[in-house]
Design an enzyme around this catalytic site. Structure first.
Site, mmCIF file in Angstrom:
data_model
loop_
_atom_site.group_PDB
_atom_site.id
_atom_site.type_symbol
_atom_site.label_atom_id
_atom_site.label_comp_id
_atom_site.label_asym_id
_atom_site.label_seq_id
_atom_site.Cartn_x
_atom_site.Cartn_y
_atom_site.Cartn_z
ATOM 1 N N ASP A 276 3.925 -10.245 -9.791
ATOM 2 C CA ASP A 276 2.527 -10.045 -9.824
ATOM 3 C C ASP A 276 1.724 -10.500 -8.972
ATOM 4 O O ASP A 276 0.524 -10.074 -8.683
ATOM 5 C CB ASP A 276 2.314 -10.824 -11.607
ATOM 6 C CG ASP A 276 2.651 -10.237 -12.705
ATOM 7 O OD1 ASP A 276 3.379 -9.034 -12.520
ATOM 8 O OD2 ASP A 276 2.590 -10.773 -14.005
ATOM 9 N N CYS B 98 0.842 3.217 -8.146
ATOM 10 C CA CYS B 98 1.035 1.783 -8.396
ATOM 11 C C CYS B 98 0.069 1.941 -9.590
ATOM 12 O O CYS B 98 -0.138 2.664 -10.394
ATOM 13 C CB CYS B 98 0.933 0.743 -7.613
ATOM 14 S SG CYS B 98 -0.356 0.938 -6.362
ATOM 15 N N SER B 99 -1.211 0.923 -9.490
ATOM 16 C CA SER B 99 -2.348 0.933 -9.984
ATOM 17 C C SER B 99 -3.330 1.701 -9.398
ATOM 18 O O SER B 99 -4.007 2.618 -9.938
ATOM 19 C CB SER B 99 -2.813 -0.482 -10.529
ATOM 20 O OG SER B 99 -3.956 -0.528 -11.210
ATOM 21 N N GLY C 67 -2.943 2.903 -6.493
ATOM 22 C CA GLY C 67 -2.665 4.066 -5.551
ATOM 23 C C GLY C 67 -2.594 3.661 -3.929
ATOM 24 O O GLY C 67 -2.534 4.543 -3.280
ATOM 25 N N ILE C 68 -2.649 2.632 -3.630
ATOM 26 C CA ILE C 68 -3.115 2.206 -2.268
ATOM 27 C C ILE C 68 -2.120 0.896 -1.534
ATOM 28 O O ILE C 68 -1.683 1.077 -0.676
ATOM 29 C CB ILE C 68 -4.223 2.065 -1.902
ATOM 30 C CG1 ILE C 68 -4.981 0.909 -2.774
ATOM 31 C CG2 ILE C 68 -5.085 3.162 -1.959
ATOM 32 C CD1 ILE C 68 -6.423 0.659 -2.327
ATOM 33 N N GLY C 69 -1.876 -0.123 -2.678
ATOM 34 C CA GLY C 69 -1.180 -1.112 -2.032
ATOM 35 C C GLY C 69 0.220 -1.089 -2.111
ATOM 36 O O GLY C 69 0.783 -1.016 -0.824
ATOM 37 N N ARG C 70 0.877 -1.268 -3.221
ATOM 38 C CA ARG C 70 2.313 -1.008 -3.179
ATOM 39 C C ARG C 70 2.625 0.285 -2.957
ATOM 40 O O ARG C 70 3.764 0.600 -2.134
ATOM 41 C CB ARG C 70 2.719 -1.308 -4.821
ATOM 42 C CG ARG C 70 2.460 -2.810 -5.223
ATOM 43 C CD ARG C 70 2.873 -3.100 -6.562
ATOM 44 N NE ARG C 70 2.312 -4.186 -7.048
ATOM 45 C CZ ARG C 70 2.387 -4.705 -8.312
ATOM 46 N NH1 ARG C 70 3.162 -3.974 -9.072
ATOM 47 N NH2 ARG C 70 1.906 -5.844 -8.688
ATOM 48 N N GLN D 96 -2.526 -2.916 1.654
ATOM 49 C CA GLN D 96 -3.706 -3.603 1.239
ATOM 50 C C GLN D 96 -3.909 -5.117 2.026
ATOM 51 O O GLN D 96 -4.813 -5.468 2.260
ATOM 52 C CB GLN D 96 -3.847 -3.673 -0.266
ATOM 53 C CG GLN D 96 -4.598 -2.762 -0.770
ATOM 54 C CD GLN D 96 -5.923 -2.590 -0.347
ATOM 55 O OE1 GLN D 96 -6.918 -3.255 -0.815
ATOM 56 N NE2 GLN D 96 -6.462 -1.535 0.450
#
Length: 593
Positions: free
Chosen positions: A425, A459-460, A462-465, A506
């Site tokens: 998390d 992901c949530s 759509g850019i970090g993971r 990110q």
């Protein structure tokens, strides 16, 4: 050409063969000084599991292959035959292809070493990004095997006393593995030389003092040497007031380039589409967004979904060159976008979905469940999804789904959802091994499906993971194709994917994790190669000086680039009568591939 590190200044023909057979793939090549004709050079190329050697003549006026085209520099000769496939042939007509440069180890892991860089390119870099006292070291183009120290002089505006931008170039000779600037003290390494002249500035004949104040660092690395780069980037700041250091410095420099990628996002900003965005300011670029084509013609916004196509070789799109693998980067589904998500998957013929988040993390919804329970069937608007089965691995769950259009029974296709469950998390995984194993399974599944569309990654936001997984996968694909000695550039790759979806990767932690994952992959690959070499030597007794022509292949899919075993170097001798193959003169052709 972005690199000329295919030039190996200190190896023999036998060593060249050993390198190409153990570390290269068919199409790999390198250039080296000729041992039999000092001043000339040799081009060594791996073909069909063996190595062909081609003599390069240096007349003092030009370079050529003892006939055919003539070139001003060795780099121009190599670049010509890399670009003009079919020009280089043996006498029997067989084409010799130069595909993948097998790079020489950098003479230093210091980030001020830029490898192959022309004088003009160095001046442009130092003028645009440097300041008074900025310096870099590069390979010499006119004297293969030597190097050049390029230093910006003048004031901070890049101007000398006459008002013009000034960059001074100093030749660094490399003789007998010692380095000097044409006189004075000789040094064991480029690093020692640079450190000496940082403390003891050189003075030009006109009196200009060449102060080496701050390095202009490069981000390009030889993949095989990533451990050295990670070590450099992990160093602590020398002083407490020097905040910018290593990974943080590179990532912050990357962040500052975001202003160059301010493309329009008008569709996502439309009032009618605002409720389709999980985060109101994380929107798809218009020029790469996925446009849904099967919507209601009376509803113009029915073509919208918060998703972008990511092409690893985006710059080749204009040349109608389709990359081998592409991606769709998208946000985690909202309740009101699930139908659109499946429309997109069907339209783009995507067969693999990568989900990198849990449905709920820290009490917050990250992605609504967009698939039915195991063995169940559910309709999502005009799309029908059947969950055939689920299987759990250590880090992920694999779901086999059947997707079809309602009322069109002949449209059913299998879609595989890989749900990665162990991303923490907070932060990033402590061990990249699980992510690499996961991406390996995804890669093999995608490769096994004929004409599969883009891999959908979310992901949530759509850019970090999502960005982290995609960038790691792109870099590993490059290494798979070109071998461990290829050049990679992490910041440049991130900038490339960011030009197609804003904000990909990110955090500094994600940025560092990309390096760690690639390093882990390379280390695993190198251990595999070493074990294969040991195994082959134990299982075979070599009785002559011929090289093995058998490629190492197996029935199962290997996650690592191919390598071909070779006998120990001690059992071989360089014999010019044996080493050199006959190469016919190049035939003039009008069309090139």
């Amino acid at each position: 050409m972005t690199s000329r590190r295919w030039f190996h200044p200190n190896i023999t023909g036998v060593e060249a063969e050993n390198l190409l057979l153990t570390r290269g793939v068919d199409g790999s090549f390198l250039a080296r000084p000729s041992k039999s004709n000092p001043g000339d050079f040799t081009l060594s190329v791996r073909r069909n599991g063996a190595v062909t050697h081609i003599k390069i003549q240096n007349t003092g006026d030009y370079y050529d292959l003892y006939g055919g085209e003539k070139f001003a520099t060795l780099a121009e000769l190599v670049q010509y035959y890399m670009e003009h496939h079919g020009q280089l042939k043996e006498k029997n007509g067989d084409v010799i292809e130069l595909k993948y440069p097998l790079n020489c180890a950098d003479p230093t892991s210091e980030r001020w070493f830029h490898g192959h860089l022309s004088g003009k390119e160095a001046e442009k870099l130092l003028t645009e990004k440097g300041k008074h006292g900025s310096f870099l070291v590069r390979e010499s183009q006119s004297h293969p095997g030597d190097f050049v120290l390029s230093v910006r002089t003048g004031d901070d505006k890049g101007e000398s006393n006459d008002g013009k931008s000034k960059v001074t170039h100093v030749m660094i000779r490399c003789q007998e593995l010692k380095y000097d600037v044409g006189g004075g003290e000789r040094f064991d390494s480029l690093t020692d030389l640079v450190e000496h002249y940082k403390k003891n500035p050189m003075v030009e004949t006109l009196g200009t003092v060449l102060q080496l104040k701050q390095p202009l660092n490069t981000t390009r690395i030889n993949a095989a040497e990533i451990e050295s780069r990670v070590r450099e980037l992990s160093k602590l700041a020398e002083t407490t007031d020097k905040v910018k250091q290593g990974f943080w410095e590179e990532f912050e420099t990357l962040q500052q380039q975001e202003c160059k990628l301010l493309y329009s996002r008008k569709e996502g900003q439309r009032q009618e589409n605002k409720n389709k965005n999980r985060y109101k300011n994380i929107l798809p670029f218009d020029h790469t967004r996925v446009v849904l084509h099967d919507g209601d013609p009376n509803e113009p916004v029915s073509d919208y979904i918060n998703a972008n196509i990511i092409m690893p070789e985006f710059e080749t799109k204009c040349n109608n060159s389709k990359p081998k693998k592409s991606y769709i980067a998208t946000q985690g589904c909202l309740q009101n976008t699930v139908n659109d998500f499946w429309r997109m998957v069907f339209q783009e013929n995507s067969r693999v979905i990568v989900m990198t988040t849990k449905e709920v993390e820290r009490g917050k919804s990250k992605c609504v469940k967009y698939w039915p329970d195991e063995y169940a069937l559910k309709e999502y608007g005009v799309m029908r999804v059947r969950n055939v089965k689920e299987s759990a691995a250590h880090d992920y769950t694999l779901r086999e789904l059947k997707l079809s259009k309602v009322g069109q029974g002949n449209t059913e296709r299998t879609v595989w959802q890989y749900h990665f469950r162990t991303w923490p998390d907070h932060g990033v995984p402590s061990d990249p091994g699980g992510v690499l194993d996961f991406l390996e399974e995804v890669h093999h599944k995608q490769e096994s499906i004929v004409d599969a569309g883009p891999v959908v990654v979310h992901c949530s936001a759509g850019i970090g993971r999502t960005g982290t997984f995609i960038v790691i996968d792109i870099l590993i694909d490059i290494i798979r194709e070109k071998g461990v000695d290829c050049d990679i550039d992490v910041p440049k790759t991130i900038q490339m994917v960011r030009s197609q979806r804003s904000g990909m990767v990110q955090t500094e932690a994600q940025y560092r994790f990309i390096y760690m994952a690639v390093q882990h992959y390379i280390e695993t690959l190198q251990r595999r190669i070493e074990e294969e070499q040991k195994s082959k030597r134990k299982g075979h007794e070599y009785t002559n000086i011929k090289y093995s022509l058998v490629d190492q292949t197996s029935g199962d899919q290997s996650p690592l680039p191919p390598c071909t075993p070779t006998p120990p170097c001690a059992e071989m001798r360089e014999d010019s009568a044996r080493v050199y193959e006959n190469v016919g003169l190049m035939q003039q052709q009008r069309s090139f591939r």
